[in-house]
Design a protein around this motif. Structure first.
Motif, short mmCIF file in Angstrom:
data_model
loop_
_atom_site.label_atom_id
_atom_site.label_comp_id
_atom_site.label_asym_id
_atom_site.label_seq_id
_atom_site.Cartn_x
_atom_site.Cartn_y
_atom_site.Cartn_z
N LYS A 1 104.17 95.01 193.29
CA LYS A 1 105.47 95.50 192.83
C LYS A 1 106.62 94.92 193.64
O LYS A 1 107.71 94.71 193.12
N GLU A 2 106.37 94.67 194.91
CA GLU A 2 107.40 94.10 195.78
C GLU A 2 107.70 92.64 195.41
O GLU A 2 108.83 92.19 195.56
N LEU A 3 106.69 91.93 194.92
CA LEU A 3 106.83 90.49 194.71
C LEU A 3 107.15 90.09 193.27
O LEU A 3 107.81 89.08 193.05
N PHE A 4 106.66 90.86 192.30
CA PHE A 4 106.75 90.43 190.91
C PHE A 4 107.24 91.55 190.00
O PHE A 4 107.26 92.72 190.39
N ASP A 5 107.59 91.17 188.79
CA ASP A 5 107.82 92.16 187.75
C ASP A 5 106.44 92.51 187.19
O ASP A 5 105.91 91.81 186.32
N VAL A 6 105.84 93.56 187.71
CA VAL A 6 104.44 93.83 187.43
C VAL A 6 104.29 95.07 186.56
O VAL A 6 105.01 96.06 186.70
N GLU A 7 103.33 95.00 185.66
CA GLU A 7 102.95 96.13 184.81
C GLU A 7 101.55 96.57 185.23
O GLU A 7 100.58 95.84 185.05
N LEU A 8 101.49 97.75 185.83
CA LEU A 8 100.23 98.25 186.35
C LEU A 8 99.53 99.14 185.33
O LEU A 8 100.17 99.73 184.46
N ARG A 9 98.24 99.27 185.48
CA ARG A 9 97.44 100.12 184.61
C ARG A 9 97.49 101.55 185.12
O ARG A 9 97.26 101.80 186.30
N GLU A 10 97.81 102.49 184.26
CA GLU A 10 97.95 103.88 184.68
C GLU A 10 96.60 104.58 184.81
O GLU A 10 96.39 105.39 185.71
N ASP A 11 95.68 104.31 183.91
CA ASP A 11 94.36 104.91 184.01
C ASP A 11 93.33 103.83 184.29
O ASP A 11 93.47 102.70 183.85
N ASP A 12 92.30 104.20 185.03
CA ASP A 12 91.32 103.21 185.47
C ASP A 12 90.19 103.06 184.45
O ASP A 12 89.04 103.37 184.71
N THR A 13 90.55 102.58 183.28
CA THR A 13 89.58 102.28 182.24
C THR A 13 89.81 100.86 181.75
O THR A 13 90.93 100.35 181.80
N PRO A 14 88.76 100.18 181.29
CA PRO A 14 88.94 98.81 180.79
C PRO A 14 89.87 98.79 179.57
O PRO A 14 89.86 99.71 178.75
N MET B 1 98.18 89.71 176.93
CA MET B 1 98.24 88.25 177.02
C MET B 1 99.38 87.68 176.19
O MET B 1 99.80 86.55 176.38
N GLY B 2 99.89 88.49 175.27
CA GLY B 2 101.00 88.05 174.45
C GLY B 2 102.34 88.19 175.13
O GLY B 2 103.33 87.59 174.68
N ARG B 3 102.39 88.99 176.21
CA ARG B 3 103.68 89.21 176.87
C ARG B 3 103.71 88.81 178.34
O ARG B 3 104.77 88.77 178.96
N ALA B 4 102.54 88.50 178.93
CA ALA B 4 102.48 88.22 180.36
C ALA B 4 102.60 86.73 180.67
O ALA B 4 102.14 85.88 179.90
N ASP B 5 103.22 86.43 181.81
CA ASP B 5 103.16 85.08 182.37
C ASP B 5 101.86 84.91 183.14
O ASP B 5 101.27 83.83 183.17
N VAL B 6 101.43 86.01 183.78
CA VAL B 6 100.20 86.02 184.57
C VAL B 6 99.41 87.27 184.21
O VAL B 6 99.96 88.37 184.17
N LEU B 7 98.12 87.10 183.95
CA LEU B 7 97.23 88.23 183.68
C LEU B 7 96.29 88.38 184.87
O LEU B 7 95.58 87.44 185.23
N VAL B 8 96.29 89.55 185.48
CA VAL B 8 95.35 89.86 186.56
C VAL B 8 94.22 90.66 185.93
O VAL B 8 94.39 91.83 185.56
N CYS B 9 93.07 90.02 185.78
CA CYS B 9 91.95 90.66 185.07
C CYS B 9 90.79 90.92 186.02
O CYS B 9 90.81 90.51 187.19
N THR B 10 89.76 91.59 185.51
CA THR B 10 88.55 91.86 186.28
C THR B 10 87.33 91.53 185.43
O THR B 10 87.46 91.15 184.26
N ILE B 11 86.17 91.76 185.99
CA ILE B 11 84.91 91.43 185.30
C ILE B 11 84.73 92.23 184.02
O ILE B 11 83.98 91.83 183.12
N THR B 12 85.42 93.37 183.89
CA THR B 12 85.27 94.18 182.68
C THR B 12 86.07 93.65 181.50
O THR B 12 85.99 94.20 180.40
N ASP B 13 86.85 92.61 181.71
CA ASP B 13 87.67 92.02 180.65
C ASP B 13 86.99 90.77 180.10
O ASP B 13 86.91 89.76 180.80
N GLN B 14 86.50 90.85 178.88
CA GLN B 14 85.84 89.71 178.26
C GLN B 14 86.90 88.85 177.57
O GLN B 14 87.41 89.20 176.51
#
Length: 328
Positions: free
Chosen positions: A23-36, A46-59
């Motif tokens: 949040k300090e470095l970027f215009d970031v959109e965080l996930r509110e609930d911890d579900t995939p 992916m349609g609105r982000a410049d950068v997507l920070v994903c995890t193994i649960t994202d196919q």
């Protein structure tokens, strides 16, 4: 592309210290609930982000990448494995992919040893007895397990984690054997006191404990298939902290039930969170919910690597942990 104006979307909850720094470095959109995220939510992100920070649960396959916006230029994976991302298609679309290599090495190697000890010393069975009302007290022949000193450990995949496992196993007095796509340098073999097997079949047939530490690729899918599992000794143990797809889980379950393999310690499963109920019911299997790398220190280090990759990219340079198709 100044970092503060870079739109970053994070698909899962991350440690608070990592989210604060993002949040300090970027215009970031965080996930509110911890579900995939669902496939639809991923496509929207992916349609609105410049950068997507994903995890193994994202196919993230070719179909999903086809829905990405023109502005998406970096997929910064929170984790070292990238088999859930179609890296080739991403690069063809001009999207870079980065990961966080090396962070999970020590934590995962610790878990390998924990599973080896847990299975050979029947810890899960002992825990169930101690927590029940049926324990009659100590007896000379009760809950007999096996000693790991002097046993042959076969390591399938001798990368960073495999070598870390080898060092730990040596401290326990185990004999280290390994099979790898490429043989280690002589000085590394000497340091680890490790014996190389060109033939996986021959190694599997001779070891007492087999640790799976290779990535999931098309060439390693069901590498431990029914035929190869049948080569293992009936009193052998198999441990997997890598990827579930490397083992034919149905074949392993049948052999564990039949006593053709003595035990298994599994932190990963072929169908992710959908664990075979027959496997869950086995007393000679220790099953963990993919927690091999789950330490707070490790997760924070992974987040730091993600941030460095994004920041370097935002500054117009190549991310230090860029993943190339030739690396897969």
């Amino acid at each position: 592309m100044p970092g503060k104006h870079l739109s970053v979307v994070v698909t899962r909850r991350l440690p608070e210290v990592v989210e604060t720094r993002l949040k300090e470095l970027f215009d970031v959109e965080l996930r509110e609930d911890d579900t995939p995220m669902t496939a639809e939510q991923l496509a929207e992100a992916m349609g609105r982000a410049d950068v997507l920070v994903c995890t193994i649960t994202d196919q993230i396959d070719a179909k999903l990448l086809g829905k990405a916006g023109e502005q998406l230029k970096l997929i910064a994976n929170f984790g070292s494995g990238v088999d859930h991302i179609d890296v080739v298609t991403a690069r063809q679309r001009g999207i870079h992919v980065s990961n966080t290599p090396g962070v999970v090495t020590e934590d995962t190697a610790d878990m390998v040893m924990a599973l080896i000890l847990g299975v050979t010393r029947r810890m899960a069975e002992g825990l169930r007895v101690a927590q029940s009302d049926n324990w009659g007290g100590w007896a000379p022949t009760a809950m007999l397990g096996g000693r790991i000193k002097g046993r042959r450990l076969g390591i399938l995949g001798m990368g960073r984690i495999g070598q870390a496992v080898a060092r730990r196993a040596a401290a326990f007095g185990m004999q280290v054997h390994y099979h790898n796509r490429k043989r280690l340098r002589p000085e590394t073999e000497e340091e680890l006191d490790a014996t190389y097997w060109e033939s996986l079949d021959q190694m599997v047939a001779r070891v007492d404990i087999l640790s799976i530490n290779c990535p999931h690729t098309p060439s390693t899918f069901h590498l431990m298939n029914a035929r190869r599992l049948k080569l293992m000794k009936p009193d052998a143990v198999i441990v997997n902290t890598s990827r579930g797809e490397v083992i034919d889980e149905n074949a392993l379950t049948r052999m564990l039930r039949a006593g053709e393999i003595a035990g298994a310690g599994l932190d990963v499963f072929e169908r992710g969170a959908e664990i075979n109920p027959r496997l869950q019911a086995l007393p000679n299997a220790i099953l963990l919910p993919h927690m091999g790398s789950a330490t707070l220190e490790g997760r924070i280090e992974m987040g730091e690597k993600v941030i460095v990759n994004i920041k370097t990219f935002a500054d117009g340079h190549r991310p230090p942990d860029l993943v190339l198709p030739s690396m897969l």
